[in-house]
Motif scaffolding. Structure first.
Motif, PDB file in Angstrom:
ATOM      1  N   ILE A 104       0.841  -1.200   0.000  1.00 19.88           N
ATOM      2  CA  ILE A 104       0.000   0.000   0.000  1.00 19.88           C
ATOM      3  C   ILE A 104       0.877   1.252   0.000  1.00 19.88           C
ATOM      4  N   GLU A 105       0.456   2.255  -0.775  1.00 21.63           N
ATOM      5  CA  GLU A 105       1.222   3.497  -0.882  1.00 21.63           C
ATOM      6  C   GLU A 105       0.513   4.639  -0.179  1.00 21.63           C
ATOM      7  N   ALA A 106       1.275   5.551   0.398  1.00 20.86           N
ATOM      8  CA  ALA A 106       0.653   6.724   1.019  1.00 20.86           C
ATOM      9  C   ALA A 106       1.538   7.938   0.790  1.00 20.86           C
ATOM     10  N   ASP A 107       0.923   9.136   0.891  1.00 21.92           N
ATOM     11  CA  ASP A 107       1.718  10.367   0.754  1.00 21.92           C
ATOM     12  C   ASP A 107       2.515  10.636   2.021  1.00 21.92           C
ATOM     13  N   LEU A 108       1.882  10.380   3.175  1.00 19.90           N
ATOM     14  CA  LEU A 108       2.567  10.581   4.456  1.00 19.90           C
ATOM     15  C   LEU A 108       2.314   9.357   5.342  1.00 19.90           C
ATOM     16  N   ILE A 109       3.390   8.864   5.939  1.00 19.26           N
ATOM     17  CA  ILE A 109       3.257   7.732   6.864  1.00 19.26           C
ATOM     18  C   ILE A 109       3.500   8.260   8.270  1.00 19.26           C
ATOM     19  N   VAL A 110       2.547   7.985   9.165  1.00 19.31           N
ATOM     20  CA  VAL A 110       2.707   8.442  10.544  1.00 19.31           C
ATOM     21  C   VAL A 110       2.931   7.206  11.413  1.00 19.31           C
ATOM     22  N   GLY A 111       4.124   7.072  11.924  1.00 15.13           N
ATOM     23  CA  GLY A 111       4.496   5.887  12.706  1.00 15.13           C
ATOM     24  C   GLY A 111       4.043   6.028  14.143  1.00 15.13           C
ATOM     25  N   CYS A 112       2.937   5.350  14.476  1.00 12.65           N
ATOM     26  CA  CYS A 112       2.421   5.361  15.856  1.00 12.65           C
ATOM     27  C   CYS A 112       2.401   3.923  16.360  1.00 12.65           C
ATOM     28  N   GLY A 126       4.231   9.524  19.424  1.00 14.36           N
ATOM     29  CA  GLY A 126       3.918   8.648  20.556  1.00 14.36           C
ATOM     30  C   GLY A 126       5.138   7.860  20.994  1.00 14.36           C
ATOM     31  N   ASP A 127       4.918   6.656  21.515  1.00 17.42           N
ATOM     32  CA  ASP A 127       6.027   5.851  22.042  1.00 17.42           C
ATOM     33  C   ASP A 127       7.048   5.508  20.965  1.00 17.42           C
ATOM     34  N   ALA A 128       6.655   5.456  19.709  1.00 15.87           N
ATOM     35  CA  ALA A 128       7.601   5.167  18.628  1.00 15.87           C
ATOM     36  C   ALA A 128       8.697   6.234  18.609  1.00 15.87           C
ATOM     37  N   ALA A 129       8.345   7.462  19.007  1.00 12.60           N
ATOM     38  CA  ALA A 129       9.309   8.561  18.998  1.00 12.60           C
ATOM     39  C   ALA A 129       9.974   8.752  20.358  1.00 12.60           C
ATOM     40  N   HIS A 130       9.227   8.528  21.441  1.00 12.90           N
ATOM     41  CA  HIS A 130       9.773   8.890  22.762  1.00 12.90           C
ATOM     42  C   HIS A 130       9.101   8.087  23.885  1.00 12.90           C
ATOM     43  N   ALA A 131       9.375   6.811  23.951  1.00 12.73           N
ATOM     44  CA  ALA A 131       8.783   6.017  25.048  1.00 12.73           C
ATOM     45  C   ALA A 131       9.478   6.386  26.360  1.00 12.73           C
ATOM     46  N   VAL A 132       8.682   6.562  27.401  1.00 13.52           N
ATOM     47  CA  VAL A 132       9.254   6.874  28.719  1.00 13.52           C
ATOM     48  C   VAL A 132       8.752   5.859  29.742  1.00 13.52           C
ATOM     49  N   VAL A 133       9.449   5.756  30.871  1.00 14.15           N
ATOM     50  CA  VAL A 133       8.989   4.847  31.922  1.00 14.15           C
ATOM     51  C   VAL A 133       7.665   5.372  32.486  1.00 14.15           C
ATOM     52  N   PRO A 134       6.822   4.505  33.016  1.00  7.46           N
ATOM     53  CA  PRO A 134       5.455   4.937  33.337  1.00  7.46           C
ATOM     54  C   PRO A 134       5.259   5.740  34.626  1.00  7.46           C
ATOM     55  N   PHE A 135       6.326   5.885  35.436  1.00  8.38           N
ATOM     56  CA  PHE A 135       6.094   6.409  36.787  1.00  8.38           C
ATOM     57  C   PHE A 135       5.502   7.799  36.856  1.00  8.38           C
ATOM     58  N   TYR A 136       5.691   8.583  35.831  1.00  9.69           N
ATOM     59  CA  TYR A 136       5.178   9.953  35.884  1.00  9.69           C
ATOM     60  C   TYR A 136       3.878  10.132  35.114  1.00  9.69           C
TER      61      TYR A 136
END
Ligand code: FAD
Length: 394
Positions: free
Chosen positions: A164-172, A309-319
């Motif tokens: 499948i082709e797309a103009d913009l792919i958003v990795g979430c 989202g987490d794909a870009a910046h996963a953090v530990v859950p404590f906060y």
């Protein structure tokens, strides 16, 4: 196959945005892009969780804060989600002796909300599906994609593949993003992934005589040096207790008696509330789960793909930051689309120079450790700022 058909009577072809990952951030993002009139296709590896009997995933509930709510508001979802959440006005600290002391989250009347993860995800998928220009594709696992053409390959559970082709792919697609793999092959992409020594385990505290076993409008915390337990209320009057502890401590406990000994020593007030039989049994139901933090930059490849989202910046859950930060990604990107009149190449190429808020959001990182220090670096208009705050608990 080609992506969604254009509605009849439309002459200009609208851009196709493929959102890979239909979790919390992907499903909200689909609403954002659909609201703008893009042709949106969501590709999610799992079956439709609205039909599934068992929804596998991470924490049962999570804390929704102001910035997460702001992002929901923008697509008309705030009221609905807030009405299904339980306000938590303060942390309730449980000392070893059983003494309980509240520490408010803010001023009187301010609170964060305990929300059911699966329900929130289902509501967001249903909302996305209401847009005629949005389509949800389940059982589509991204295998690979091309940064040159935007062509994606998906594997289906029957063994077939789809291109499948797309103009913009958003990795979430979360902390272990398949989209991000292409970024790793490129020069000048910075990436780090860190597993903390702690794991987490969820236990249920049932209602007592049909009522919550503890005061419901609090985020309950049992801080115990290198480990801690927290409990968030659910609408069915249960609490989900999450025990965070170094893996080596989890591994020391190998029998029901040892579980009881451990709880007697550190969390005695919770034994009658969770129930001794349930404790002995549930501790061994699932192994403790790992927690990872991910940092990377840049977050985009040309104007073809962007991570959120987490794909870009996963953090530990404590906060309680991960979902809220991911939701904020949606609103920040939406503002940038406004600023550059939806010209994608302008959005990506000029963002660092022209949009301090974007660079703030996207260059910031949060390093947290249990009962340690919260450190945040922010890059605003080419200057680095460092914030450190000592925190004992959430
Ligand atoms: P995910 O929720 O991981 O969703 C990713 C989606 O992509 C999934 O549906 C997955 O099936 C799909 N996917 C994966 N690979 C592919 C592929 N190859 N092809 C297609 N689809 C794919 N955050 C808070 O803000 N507050 C809290 O209180 C909080 N508590 C937490 C407690 C725990 C124990 C944990 C572990 C996390 C907590 N978080 C909390 C963090 C929060 O869960 C994450 O930040 C949030 O889920 C990120 O959403 P996401 O959509 O980016 O990723």
């Amino acid at each position: 196959r080609s992506t969604m058909e254009e509605p009849s009577g439309t002459h200009t072809k609208r851009k196709v945005v493929a959102v890979v990952g239909g979790g919390l951030v992907g499903s909200l993002n689909a609403c954002y892009f659909a609201q703008r009139g893009f042709n949106v296709e969501v590709f999610e590896t799992r079956e439709d969780i609205r039909q599934a009997k068992i929804v596998r995933g991470r924490s049962i509930n999570l804390a929704l804060s102001h910035r997460g709510r702001q992002a929901l508001k923008h697509v008309g979802m705030e009221e609905k989600i807030v009405s299904q959440g339980i306000p938590m006005h303060a942390r309730m600290i449980h000392s070893l002796s059983g003494k309980q002391s509240p520490i408010p989250y803010g001023k009187k009347g301010q609170y964060i909300l305990s929300v059911d993860r699966a329900n929130l995800n289902k509501e967001l998928l249903t909302e996305a599906e209401k847009y005629p220009n949005a389509k949800l594709n389940f059982d589509h696992k991204l295998q690979d994609w091309s940064p040159e053409t935007g062509l994606m390959t998906f594997a289906r559970s029957d063994g077939s593949t789809e291109h499948i082709e797309a103009d913009l792919i958003v990795g979430c697609d979360g902390a272990f993003s398949a989209i991000r793999k292409q970024f790793l092959r490129r020069s000048r992409f910075n990436y780090s992934q860190t597993y903390i020594p702690h794991g987490y385990m969820e236990l249920t505290m049932p209602p007592i005589d049909g009522e919550f076993a503890m005061k419901p409008n609090y985020l309950h915390i049992w801080p115990r040096n290198t480990f801690m337990m927290i409990a968030l209320p659910n609408l069915d009057k249960t609490f989900t207790c999450t025990l965070f502890m170094p893996f080596e401590e989890f591994e020391k406990i190998t029998s029901g008696d040892e579980v009881m000994e451990f709880f007697q020593k550190y969390f005695p007030d919770t034994i009658p509330l969770i129930g001794p039989d349930a404790l002995r049994r549930d501790y061994f139901r699932l192994p403790a789960q790992a927690m990872v933090s991910v940092k990377c930059s840049p977050y985009h490849i040309g104007d073809k793909c962007v991570l959120m989202g987490d794909a870009a910046h996963a953090v530990v859950p404590f906060y309680g930051q991960g979902m809220n930060a991911g939701f904020e990604d949606c609103i920040v990107f939406d503002e940038i689309l406004n600023q550059f009149d939806e010209d994608l190449s302008e959005c990506f190429h000029k963002r660092t120079k022209k949009t301090p808020r974007m660079s703030w959001r996207y260059e910031s990182s949060i390093d947290a450790d249990l009962g340690g220090s919260l450190q945040m670096r922010a890059h605003v208009n080419s200057k680095w700022f460092l914030f450190r705050k000592h925190v004992d608990n959430i």
